[in-house]
Design a protein around this motif. Structure first.
Motif, PDB file in Angstrom:
ATOM      1  N   LEU A  87       0.831  -1.208   0.000  1.00 36.74           N
ATOM      2  CA  LEU A  87       0.000   0.000   0.000  1.00 36.74           C
ATOM      3  C   LEU A  87       0.865   1.258   0.000  1.00 36.74           C
ATOM      4  O   LEU A  87       0.602   2.208  -0.736  1.00 36.74           O
ATOM      5  CB  LEU A  87      -0.931   0.006   1.219  1.00 36.74           C
ATOM      6  N   MET A  88       1.918   1.257   0.819  1.00 33.34           N
ATOM      7  CA  MET A  88       2.761   2.443   0.927  1.00 33.34           C
ATOM      8  C   MET A  88       3.563   2.678  -0.356  1.00 33.34           C
ATOM      9  O   MET A  88       3.916   3.795  -0.674  1.00 33.34           O
ATOM     10  CB  MET A  88       3.706   2.325   2.133  1.00 33.34           C
ATOM     11  N   THR A  89       3.837   1.594  -1.075  1.00 28.10           N
ATOM     12  CA  THR A  89       4.578   1.760  -2.334  1.00 28.10           C
ATOM     13  C   THR A  89       3.663   2.273  -3.436  1.00 28.10           C
ATOM     14  O   THR A  89       4.022   3.173  -4.184  1.00 28.10           O
ATOM     15  CB  THR A  89       5.205   0.415  -2.761  1.00 28.10           C
ATOM     16  N   VAL A  90       2.457   1.712  -3.535  1.00 27.53           N
ATOM     17  CA  VAL A  90       1.603   2.077  -4.673  1.00 27.53           C
ATOM     18  C   VAL A  90       0.881   3.406  -4.477  1.00 27.53           C
ATOM     19  O   VAL A  90       0.410   3.998  -5.440  1.00 27.53           O
ATOM     20  CB  VAL A  90       0.559   0.980  -5.023  1.00 27.53           C
ATOM     21  N   GLU A 173      -2.246   8.019   2.790  1.00 26.24           N
ATOM     22  CA  GLU A 173      -1.274   8.972   3.339  1.00 26.24           C
ATOM     23  C   GLU A 173      -1.477   9.131   4.848  1.00 26.24           C
ATOM     24  O   GLU A 173      -0.511   9.249   5.602  1.00 26.24           O
ATOM     25  CB  GLU A 173      -1.381  10.319   2.618  1.00 26.24           C
ATOM     26  N   SER A 174      -2.729   9.101   5.275  1.00 26.98           N
ATOM     27  CA  SER A 174      -2.993   9.190   6.721  1.00 26.98           C
ATOM     28  C   SER A 174      -2.506   7.945   7.429  1.00 26.98           C
ATOM     29  O   SER A 174      -1.968   8.011   8.535  1.00 26.98           O
ATOM     30  CB  SER A 174      -4.485   9.361   6.993  1.00 26.98           C
ATOM     31  N   LEU A 175      -2.688   6.790   6.776  1.00 25.47           N
ATOM     32  CA  LEU A 175      -2.241   5.524   7.363  1.00 25.47           C
ATOM     33  C   LEU A 175      -0.735   5.565   7.629  1.00 25.47           C
ATOM     34  O   LEU A 175      -0.251   5.024   8.616  1.00 25.47           O
ATOM     35  CB  LEU A 175      -2.592   4.368   6.422  1.00 25.47           C
ATOM     36  N   GLU A 176      -0.018   6.240   6.746  1.00 24.55           N
ATOM     37  CA  GLU A 176       1.441   6.320   6.879  1.00 24.55           C
ATOM     38  C   GLU A 176       1.851   7.022   8.177  1.00 24.55           C
ATOM     39  O   GLU A 176       2.931   6.781   8.703  1.00 24.55           O
ATOM     40  CB  GLU A 176       2.028   7.066   5.680  1.00 24.55           C
ATOM     41  N   GLN A 177       0.958   7.876   8.680  1.00 26.23           N
ATOM     42  CA  GLN A 177       1.304   8.615   9.893  1.00 26.23           C
ATOM     43  C   GLN A 177       1.213   7.762  11.153  1.00 26.23           C
ATOM     44  O   GLN A 177       1.636   8.187  12.221  1.00 26.23           O
ATOM     45  CB  GLN A 177       0.380   9.822  10.044  1.00 26.23           C
ATOM     46  N   PHE A 178       0.614   6.568  11.033  1.00 25.32           N
ATOM     47  CA  PHE A 178       0.555   5.690  12.206  1.00 25.32           C
ATOM     48  C   PHE A 178       1.885   4.955  12.295  1.00 25.32           C
ATOM     49  O   PHE A 178       2.201   4.127  11.466  1.00 25.32           O
ATOM     50  CB  PHE A 178      -0.594   4.694  12.079  1.00 25.32           C
ATOM     51  N   LYS A 179       2.660   5.301  13.298  1.00 32.72           N
ATOM     52  CA  LYS A 179       4.038   4.821  13.335  1.00 32.72           C
ATOM     53  C   LYS A 179       4.185   3.488  14.057  1.00 32.72           C
ATOM     54  O   LYS A 179       5.279   2.983  14.211  1.00 32.72           O
ATOM     55  CB  LYS A 179       4.939   5.864  14.021  1.00 32.72           C
ATOM     56  N   LEU A 191      -9.573   4.127  12.652  1.00 42.11           N
ATOM     57  CA  LEU A 191      -9.093   5.300  13.380  1.00 42.11           C
ATOM     58  C   LEU A 191      -8.772   6.469  12.445  1.00 42.11           C
ATOM     59  O   LEU A 191      -8.707   7.614  12.872  1.00 42.11           O
ATOM     60  CB  LEU A 191      -7.828   4.960  14.181  1.00 42.11           C
ATOM     61  N   ILE A 192      -8.543   6.151  11.173  1.00 43.21           N
ATOM     62  CA  ILE A 192      -8.201   7.209  10.211  1.00 43.21           C
ATOM     63  C   ILE A 192      -9.382   8.151  10.020  1.00 43.21           C
ATOM     64  O   ILE A 192      -9.213   9.355   9.882  1.00 43.21           O
ATOM     65  CB  ILE A 192      -7.794   6.586   8.854  1.00 43.21           C
TER      66      ILE A 192
END
Ligand code: UDP
Ligand code: MG
Length: 314
Positions: A87-90, A173-179, A191-192
């Motif tokens: 997901l983060m790549t595409v 992009e919001s998902l990426e902020q969950f570290k 939660l997003i």
């Protein structure tokens, strides 16, 4: 027109991959012909460190048709991390990504509905199973028990939704902020926020190969889900502690009374029983606390969740 990427984590899926690729290619082509999605749409396979020929099949698919792209992880990191890697790549190439399993147990005909809802303005569309007829009784009861436990523990997850879902670029992009490192996507995605909807579908049986989720992995996945999202087990320890303290006061009163009556020797059973009981409860509590400390330890390391070895995208 929207560009949609299908993201498929694959672990030792050589038996199903060619058939899956064929069906997904047909699906994508129909959607392109109908003018629903752009020609830049792709099917992206994520090889989660497979030990069989999965990656060479993906390479072969990619060279035969540029509708297929592939990501190879440096080693096996488990379904959730593989999915996230994909997901983060595409997300940099698409308007929305749909995640699904390599065995096509999730009905691909509802992809049309996913896209309709996305065009109507939903950022997240959850695929929800309308029933669990195709599951074994064991899988059905354990899975439903899991959703119920999560609900009792106050975790907001979508009932009977596995990882078959559409997420918009913005949601990704919001998902990426969950570290967090202890990854449980089903708990994180709600939660997003943003506008979301569900699409019902019937789940088929695997057409080839075996489940890559044996009981051990399933249990650890469920445990991960609970301890990553709920602190209620810790509060439960406190409750148990309070209850134990009150009962020990009552017991003390009882011991005092029989001591006054001069029947102390008889107390042996009570003593032994309480030693064992208290010991057991203490161990249990320590175990649960240890679990959370373990999580803090892992999170504080902030290790990367995946490492990409190769990315092929025509
Ligand atoms: N999977 C993965 N890494 C793993 C285990 C599974 O990428 O370590 C993938 C697998 O290839 C499949 C998906 O996760 O595409 C779901 O696995 P499976 O179908 O075996 O699970 P089940 O449907 O039995 O719950
Ligand atoms: Mg499956």
């Amino acid at each position: 027109m929207k560009t949609i990427y299908l993201v498929i984590p694959c672990y030792n899926e050589e038996e199903v991959l060619l058939e899956t690729a064929k069906r997904l290619k047909e699906k994508i082509n129909i959607l392109i012909e109908k003018g629903k999605i752009s020609e830049k749409s792709r099917v992206t396979f994520v090889d989660d460190g497979s030990k069989d020929n999965t990656w060479s099949i993906i390479e072969h698919l990619n060279s035969s048709n540029n509708i297929f792209s592939g990501i190879k992880l440096s080693r096996n990191r488990g379904h959730q991390n593989a999915l996230l890697a994909g997901l983060m790549t595409v997300k940099n190439y698409c308007d929305a990504a749909i995640s699904l399993d390599a065995d096509l147990q999730d009905d691909i005909n509802v992809i049309d509905k996913f896209i309709d809802k996305f065009i109507e303005g939903c950022d997240v569309v959850y695929g929800v199973r309308s029933d669990r007829k195709t599951d074994t009784i064991f899988k059905r009861t354990t899975a439903q028990g899991f959703y119920k436990v999560m609900k009792v523990l106050g975790v907001d997850i979508v009932y009977n939704h596995a990882d078959y879902r559409l997420m918009s670029k913005r949601a990704l992009e919001s998902l990426e902020q969950f570290k967090e490192v202890n990854l449980f996507l089903r708990g994180i995605v709600p939660l997003i926020g943003y506008k979301s909807d569900v699409v019902l579908y019937e789940r088929n049986e695997r057409f080839a190969g075996e489940s890559k989720y044996p009981l051990k992995k399933m249990l650890s996945f469920a445990f991960e889900g609970i301890t990553s999202f709920s602190v209620k087990p810790i509060r439960l320890i406190l409750t148990v502690g309070i209850v134990m303290f009150i009962s020990s006061l009552v017991a003390l009163l009882y011991f005092l009374i029989i001591w006054i009556m001069g029947k102390t020797v008889q107390g042996w059973t009570t003593v032994v029983a309480s030693i064992w009981m208290l010991g057991g409860i203490q161990l249990l509590c320590l175990g649960i606390i240890g679990e959370y400390i373990g999580k803090i330890y892992m999170e504080s390391k902030a290790r990367p969740k995946f490492i990409i070895d190769k990315f092929i995208n025509a």
